[in-house]
Write a protein that holds these residues in place. Sequence first.
Motif, PDB file in Angstrom:
ATOM      1  N   ASP A  97       0.827  -1.215   0.000  1.00  0.00           N
ATOM      2  CA  ASP A  97       0.000   0.000   0.000  1.00  0.00           C
ATOM      3  C   ASP A  97       0.859   1.262   0.000  1.00  0.00           C
ATOM      4  OD1 ASP A  97       1.007  -0.190   2.561  1.00  0.00           O
ATOM      5  OD2 ASP A  97      -0.828   0.525   3.530  1.00  0.00           O
ATOM      6  N   LYS A  98       2.148   1.121  -0.376  1.00  0.00           N
ATOM      7  CA  LYS A  98       3.062   2.261  -0.353  1.00  0.00           C
ATOM      8  C   LYS A  98       3.558   2.576  -1.764  1.00  0.00           C
ATOM      9  CE  LYS A  98       4.680   0.882   4.237  1.00  0.00           C
ATOM     10  NZ  LYS A  98       5.824   0.319   5.012  1.00  0.00           N
ATOM     11  N   PHE A  99       3.862   3.839  -1.981  1.00  0.00           N
ATOM     12  CA  PHE A  99       4.336   4.278  -3.289  1.00  0.00           C
ATOM     13  C   PHE A  99       5.855   4.448  -3.259  1.00  0.00           C
ATOM     14  CE2 PHE A  99       0.037   6.515  -3.195  1.00  0.00           C
ATOM     15  CZ  PHE A  99      -0.600   5.476  -3.878  1.00  0.00           C
ATOM     16  N   ARG A 100       6.549   3.627  -4.020  1.00  0.00           N
ATOM     17  CA  ARG A 100       8.011   3.733  -4.070  1.00  0.00           C
ATOM     18  C   ARG A 100       8.415   4.976  -4.874  1.00  0.00           C
ATOM     19  NH1 ARG A 100       9.208  -1.884  -6.820  1.00  0.00           N
ATOM     20  NH2 ARG A 100       7.307  -1.173  -7.873  1.00  0.00           N
ATOM     21  N   PRO A 101       9.358   5.763  -4.368  1.00  0.00           N
ATOM     22  CA  PRO A 101       9.807   6.963  -5.088  1.00  0.00           C
ATOM     23  C   PRO A 101      10.299   6.633  -6.495  1.00  0.00           C
ATOM     24  CG  PRO A 101      10.628   7.007  -2.834  1.00  0.00           C
ATOM     25  CD  PRO A 101      10.019   5.647  -3.053  1.00  0.00           C
ATOM     26  N   THR A 125      14.852   1.613  -7.415  1.00  0.00           N
ATOM     27  CA  THR A 125      14.889   0.852  -6.169  1.00  0.00           C
ATOM     28  C   THR A 125      16.288   0.890  -5.580  1.00  0.00           C
ATOM     29  OG1 THR A 125      13.138  -0.656  -6.885  1.00  0.00           O
ATOM     30  CG2 THR A 125      14.538  -1.396  -5.092  1.00  0.00           C
ATOM     31  N   ILE A 126      16.429   1.515  -4.408  1.00  0.00           N
ATOM     32  CA  ILE A 126      17.705   1.558  -3.703  1.00  0.00           C
ATOM     33  C   ILE A 126      17.534   0.937  -2.329  1.00  0.00           C
ATOM     34  CG2 ILE A 126      18.548   3.577  -4.965  1.00  0.00           C
ATOM     35  CD1 ILE A 126      17.810   5.302  -2.574  1.00  0.00           C
ATOM     36  N   MET A 127      18.581   0.325  -1.835  1.00  0.00           N
ATOM     37  CA  MET A 127      18.522  -0.379  -0.551  1.00  0.00           C
ATOM     38  C   MET A 127      18.802   0.582   0.600  1.00  0.00           C
ATOM     39  SD  MET A 127      17.612  -3.224  -1.633  1.00  0.00           S
ATOM     40  CE  MET A 127      17.568  -4.076  -3.200  1.00  0.00           C
ATOM     41  N   GLN A 128      18.097   1.698   0.584  1.00  0.00           N
ATOM     42  CA  GLN A 128      18.231   2.704   1.640  1.00  0.00           C
ATOM     43  C   GLN A 128      16.846   3.176   2.056  1.00  0.00           C
ATOM     44  OE1 GLN A 128      20.773   5.941   0.404  1.00  0.00           O
ATOM     45  NE2 GLN A 128      22.212   4.589  -0.646  1.00  0.00           N
ATOM     46  N   ASP A 129      16.757   3.675   3.288  1.00  0.00           N
ATOM     47  CA  ASP A 129      15.475   4.222   3.755  1.00  0.00           C
ATOM     48  C   ASP A 129      15.158   5.510   3.012  1.00  0.00           C
ATOM     49  OD1 ASP A 129      15.181   2.182   5.541  1.00  0.00           O
ATOM     50  OD2 ASP A 129      15.888   3.307   7.285  1.00  0.00           O
ATOM     51  N   GLN A 130      13.890   5.623   2.575  1.00  0.00           N
ATOM     52  CA  GLN A 130      13.415   6.835   1.923  1.00  0.00           C
ATOM     53  C   GLN A 130      12.033   7.188   2.464  1.00  0.00           C
ATOM     54  OE1 GLN A 130      14.344   6.946  -2.597  1.00  0.00           O
ATOM     55  NE2 GLN A 130      14.135   4.772  -2.127  1.00  0.00           N
ATOM     56  N   GLU A 131      11.757   8.469   2.505  1.00  0.00           N
ATOM     57  CA  GLU A 131      10.439   8.907   2.947  1.00  0.00           C
ATOM     58  C   GLU A 131       9.479   8.885   1.769  1.00  0.00           C
ATOM     59  OE1 GLU A 131       8.810  13.143   4.219  1.00  0.00           O
ATOM     60  OE2 GLU A 131      10.008  12.263   5.845  1.00  0.00           O
ATOM     61  N   SER A 132       8.261   8.407   2.011  1.00  0.00           N
ATOM     62  CA  SER A 132       7.275   8.350   0.943  1.00  0.00           C
ATOM     63  C   SER A 132       5.875   8.455   1.535  1.00  0.00           C
ATOM     64  CB  SER A 132       7.434   7.050   0.140  1.00  0.00           C
ATOM     65  OG  SER A 132       6.637   7.101  -1.025  1.00  0.00           O
TER      66      SER A 132
END
Length: 358
Positions: free
Chosen positions: A99-103, A303-310
């Motif tokens: 249910d999340k939108f990847r940057p 897709t990066i293996m780091q935390d991102q805000e979304s």
Amino acid sequence: MGNTFGKLFKISTFGESHGKALGVVIDGCPAGLEIDEEFIKAEMQRRKPGQSKITTQRKEEDEFQILSGVFEGKSTGTPIGIVIANEDQKSKDYGHIADKFRPSHADYTYFEKYGIRDHRGGGRSSARETAARVAAGAIAKLLLKHYGISIQAYVSQTGDLKLEKQYTELDLSLTETNIIRCPDPEMAEKMITFIDEVRKNRDTVGGMVTCVAKNVPAGLGEPVFDRLHAELGKAMLSINAVKGFEYGSGFEGIKMKGSEHNDAFYKDGDRIRTKTNHSGGIQGGISNGEDIYFNVAFKPVATIMQDQESLNEDGETVTISGKGRHDPCVVPRAVPIVEAMTALVLADYLLISRSNKL
């Protein structure tokens, strides 16, 4: 609905990244073409995941099955159906983004367009769809080979590492001798080291693929809205992660004066040729018989293996981090995709040109 490409040599692809299979229907392939399945397999192997340390480790052999349109090794003139099974899906790797939108992915736009989305690897928006294009492109290549036309693409840039040599200065037979698919061995090693360092830092990087088509006859292309370079541009921009297309002198041409940029004609036996080729083999949207060459720019993998805000589907702020298996740089595996789309365009226009004359 945007799943079909071409006019006379036409393809329609189907399938999702984590569905049962992908596939393509090729309509308009002339009867009597020898369908070399070993060649198709070799093309699929060039695109498949899990090739090296600088590509995704998803293990797909991309075995294909021809369902129709081929009898006793030759095309029958009827639709050719090809299916490619998905064998190494790990859908659970995507449960955390249901249910999340990847940057910088298509998650949000697909959700807005359809009101529903397949979050498993991006579904239809995944670059896995290009496996079907490569299968179709291999058949287009076989058709072009019949007319002596060849297509060769290679990696010319990753990040700031750029080949300054023109394709005419390179030995393109070296392209497949390294995992980055760069025909300059010294630059290839630098690119491989760079991408591996980016991967270890849990990040991604973009790059450039250069493509050259040789022995293309003069006269391919349709004025005014179906110019050859416009169709090539559309084909390239339809590939996942592509952000730019330039042919011939491209953006560098703006630095030149007309007296420097014009390609003067001369007679070479019975053939009319140009002394230079800033036009990239295309003038007025129609091929002039010279080499067609162009560059295709690919963005860093989203897709990066780091935390991102979304955000999630309710508009709430969330933290998201990539999981699963992903390419740190797409360009090594994009080389056969660029070639396939080029072949589809040229095969289509070759058939169109044959219908334009008595």
